[in-house]
Write an enzyme that holds these catalytic residues in place. Structure first.
Site, PDB file in Angstrom:
ATOM      1  CD  GLU A  84      -7.991  -0.140  -3.829  1.00 14.37           C
ATOM      2  OE1 GLU A  84      -7.030  -0.490  -3.116  1.00 14.37           O
ATOM      3  OE2 GLU A  84      -8.306   1.054  -3.986  1.00 14.37           O
ATOM      4  CE1 TYR A 142      -2.931   8.102  -2.767  1.00 14.67           C
ATOM      5  CE2 TYR A 142      -3.859   6.435  -4.208  1.00 14.67           C
ATOM      6  CZ  TYR A 142      -3.739   6.986  -2.959  1.00 14.67           C
ATOM      7  OH  TYR A 142      -4.410   6.438  -1.901  1.00 14.67           O
TER       8      TYR A 142
HETATM    9  N1  BES Z   1      -4.827   2.248   0.247  1.00  9.93           N
HETATM   10  C1  BES Z   1      -5.644   3.231  -0.347  1.00  9.93           C
HETATM   11  C2  BES Z   1      -6.633   3.838   0.591  1.00  9.93           C
HETATM   12  C3  BES Z   1      -5.999   4.562   1.757  1.00  9.93           C
HETATM   13  C4  BES Z   1      -4.899   5.377   1.574  1.00  9.93           C
HETATM   14  C5  BES Z   1      -6.533   4.419   3.016  1.00  9.93           C
HETATM   15  C6  BES Z   1      -4.326   6.019   2.667  1.00  9.93           C
HETATM   16  C7  BES Z   1      -5.962   5.069   4.099  1.00  9.93           C
HETATM   17  C8  BES Z   1      -4.857   5.864   3.930  1.00  9.93           C
HETATM   18  C9  BES Z   1      -6.376   2.672  -1.569  1.00  9.93           C
HETATM   19  O1  BES Z   1      -5.666   1.729  -2.281  1.00  9.93           O
HETATM   20  C10 BES Z   1      -6.608   3.805  -2.520  1.00  9.93           C
HETATM   21  O2  BES Z   1      -5.640   4.345  -2.984  1.00  9.93           O
HETATM   22  N2  BES Z   1      -7.844   4.141  -2.792  1.00  9.93           N
HETATM   23  C11 BES Z   1      -8.177   5.170  -3.742  1.00  9.93           C
HETATM   24  C12 BES Z   1      -8.411   4.501  -5.071  1.00  9.93           C
HETATM   25  C13 BES Z   1      -8.026   5.251  -6.286  1.00  9.93           C
HETATM   26  C14 BES Z   1      -6.699   5.907  -6.282  1.00  9.93           C
HETATM   27  C15 BES Z   1      -8.206   4.413  -7.535  1.00  9.93           C
HETATM   28  C16 BES Z   1      -9.432   5.848  -3.232  1.00  9.93           C
HETATM   29  O3  BES Z   1      -9.959   5.421  -2.192  1.00  9.93           O
HETATM   30  O4  BES Z   1      -9.887   6.816  -3.811  1.00  9.93           O
HETATM   31 ZN    ZN Z   2      -4.035   2.658  -3.226  1.00  9.16          ZN
END
Ligand code: BES
Ligand code: ZN
Length: 634
Positions: A328, A412
């Site tokens: 984050e 990712y």
């Molecule tokens: N920005 C994302 C969360 C998100 C993505 C919300 C797409 C809505 C739509 C956040 O940064 C994220 O990637 N969270 C991951 C964390 C992990 C990859 C370390 C999660 O929530 O699992």
């Molecule tokens: Zn993210």
């Protein structure tokens, strides 16, 4: 393609700002970010037509009503428009619009269009501007606003006060803020928010001064975000929360009974900011604070500027899951500073961030942990390609508007693997210099796949031959895995893979003492490599020796529960039920229900019984996903 024609007709840039504003209410001069007008930057998830008229600043004056679960008040919008523009189109999803006025308080006509069939996009709110370049919208968000989750006291750790949080990404903020809700349109914002005592309010902007006691049992909080951000990054949380500092510019908010555990878990955050700055340039947002929310929060984390939102389920007591915080934080560059112009390029946010996350982890926790996390991510890509097919179109990084990606293993992990491949091909020094200039040169601006491709060819590759060798085009636009992919270090999991093989061939379970010594990544790797089919006796033995159902680490607990439920293991059901009753994180909840549903007459009744009880406690996003699983098991 009316929008395409409009798109190429005019670029509203900061230089045009003063000449284009004829209205007495001129928008703030500062930081009017450019918008992209190429066809690949047109966002089909918005009704806005920013080439005609766009919002540059949002000022909210809102009251939080915990009795009716509603937020309402006014939104003042500053508008930058073409000289002849007579209307502005905003996004709205379910908002009740009472009145729209101009800067002098005169009514402006408006229409709320019909919602698109799937409902997600909401409806266009079109305001007849005349010459006005400043509008005030009086409105109310309904109790069911998708971005907002109102928690009852029972859903909090304290159990006494209610709680509210928002989740804007991707296109949910239009359910509580009437503005142009597109990641390519940047807006500064400010807010005044009132809430009943003793609740505290935090937002993804800088809190101004002390809250003002209104004398009627309520307090008013003021916030400012003076840097232009895409509107999905406007966020709010309110509850019985306290703050504890970490370093000079870092700290954490949480409910009082959670605060010490939360603070211990994120104590490395200041070091992470220092490491991130050394890698890719200054942290440009001032403070970096976090809030650990109640477990209903549907994500692991959300990179809301100056106030990262976190699930409490990453708290393992040993900082083993703090890659989440690094992730984050990294979004403060990739995502919040340089933002995907359209959601089809979300690898630019998430893939770049996942790469950056791992570099922070390496700096703060060392190469062993970093390499293990890379190896886990690589396995996720390989598994995903096996599942959907190596050439499935959704496995390309860029997905054109209207097409879907195959999921987070692509956006990712394949995204991060692309950057890791570039790093290993040209060397760290050259790669880091490239990424740093990318952030610097596109700070506070939107970006597309085509832009990054051109930038890599110009600023990373030394010549055409090198660009060719790096397979830039294939990486960004083609499905599957290019042959030059950087492979994870085979030594990363040598010991654990040996143990997993020993279990596979002879059912030898690691000694509890060894298991306890392993890193969390190692334990996760072991659990992921266990045979898919196990008998009840084998599961019982694993659990009794490794205390899996008692794990304090929710990533490990999740892997155990999924494996146990996939094997119809009755003794795991109560633990799964307890977990699903208090955790709302989609990444855990949806797969557990899916696994149960896949177990036909054994699992389906269990899933339905549990979901009937837990559904009401989930965020709209988690609920929507589980609803699909329950309706149509694959
Ligand atoms: N920005 C994302 C969360 C998100 C993505 C919300 C797409 C809505 C739509 C956040 O940064 C994220 O990637 N969270 C991951 C964390 C992990 C990859 C370390 C999660 O929530 O699992
Ligand atoms: Zn993210």
């Amino acid at each position: 393609m009316r929008r395409v024609a409009l798109a190429v007709s005019m670029l509203l840039a900061s230089t045009a700002c003063t000449t284009m504003n004829t209205d007495m209410d001129a928008p703030r001069e500062a930081l009017v970010a450019p918008i992209l007008t190429t066809a690949d930057a047109l966002d089909s998830s918005t009704y806005a037509q920013p080439q005609v008229a766009r919002v540059t600043h949002v000022a909210l004056d809102l009251a939080l009503d915990f009795d009716t679960s509603r937020v309402g008040g006014t939104a003042d919008l500053d508008i930058l428009a073409q000289p002849g523009a007579s209307e502005i189109v905003l996004d709205s999803n379910g908002l009740e619009i009472a009145r729209v006025t101009d800067g002098r308080g005169n009514d402006l006509p408006f229409t709320l269009g019909t919602a698109a069939a799937d409902g997600e996009k909401g409806a266009p709110l079109t305001i007849a501007l005349g010459t006005a370049r400043h509008v005030t919208i009086q409105y109310m968000a309904p109790a069911c606003a998708e971005a907002l989750q109102w928690l009852s006291p029972e859903q909090t750790a304290g159990g006494v006060h209610p709680y509210l949080f928002s989740q804007g990404q991707a296109i949910l903020n239009r359910s509580w803020i009437p503005t142009q809700d597109s990641p390519g349109i940047r807006q500064t914002w400010e807010a005044r928010v009132t809430a009943p005592k003793p609740l505290d309010v935090v937002m993804s902007g800088v809190r101004q001064g002390e809250p003002e006691d209104l004398g009627d049992g309520r307090r008013a909080f003021n916030f400012v975000m003076d840097k232009p951000v895409p509107p999905y990054l406007i966020a709010i949380a309110a509850g019985d929360i306290d703050f504890k500092a970490i370093g000079p510019r870092t700290g954490v908010w949480a409910e009082p009974s959670v605060l010490d555990r939360a603070h211990y878990e994120v104590a490395d955050t200041e070091d992470m900011v220092v490491a991130a700055e050394a890698l890719y340039g200054p942290y440009r947002w001032g403070r970096y604070d976090m809030i650990v929310l109640p477990p209903a929060f549907p994500y692991g984390g959300m990179e809301n500027p100056v106030m990262t939102f976190l699930t409490p389920t990453f708290i393992a007591g040993d900082r083993s899951l703090t890659g989440l915080v690094a992730h984050e934080l990294a979004h403060s560059w990739s995502g919040n500073l340089v933002t995907n112009a359209v959601w089809g390029d979300s690898w630019l946010n998430e893939g770049v961030t996942s790469y950056f996350e791992n570099r922070i982890v390496e700096e703060v926790y060392g190469t062993k942990r970093a390499k293990q996390e890379v190896a886990l991510d690589y396995m996720a890509i390989v598994n995903k390609l096996e599942e959907v097919g190596a050439d499935a179109p959704g496995t390309a990084l860029h997905h054109p508007e209207g097409t879907d990606s195959a999921g987070s293993a692509i956006i990712y992990n394949k995204g991060a693997a692309f950057l890791r491949t570039l790093e290993q091909s040209v060397g760290r020094q050259r790669f880091d210099a490239w990424l740093r200039q990318w952030f610097d040169n596109h700070a506070f601006q939107p970006a597309t796949s085509a832009m990054v491709y051109e930038d890599l060819r110009t600023n990373l590759a030394r010549d055409a031959a090198e660009a060719e060798r790096l397979k830039l085009r294939e990486w960004i636009y083609a499905p599957g895995l290019p042959s030059n992919i950087a492979k994870p270090d085979p030594a990363a999991f040598a010991a654990v893979d040996g143990a997993a093989d020993a279990y596979g061939s002879a059912r030898t379970i690691p000694a509890a003492a060894n298991w306890a010594q392993w890193t969390s990544a190692e334990r996760q790797r072991f659990l992921q490599k266990l045979p898919a089919e196990l008998s009840a006796a084998e599961l019982a033995q694993l659990d009794s020796q490794l205390a899996l159902a008692k794990s304090d680490n929710n990533e490990e607990l999740f892997l155990w529960l999924r494996l146990a439920l996939a094997n119809r293991y009755d003794p795991a059901v109560p633990r799964a039920e307890q977990f699903l009753s208090y955790v709302g994180r989609n990444k855990f909840v949806q797969p557990l229900f899916k696994t149960l549903m896949e177990q036909g007459s054994w699992g389906e009744p269990i899933a339905r019984r549990i979901y009937a009880k837990t559904r009401g406690g989930y965020h709209s996003m988690t609920r929507g996903n589980v609803d699909k699983v329950m309706a149509k098991p694959d």
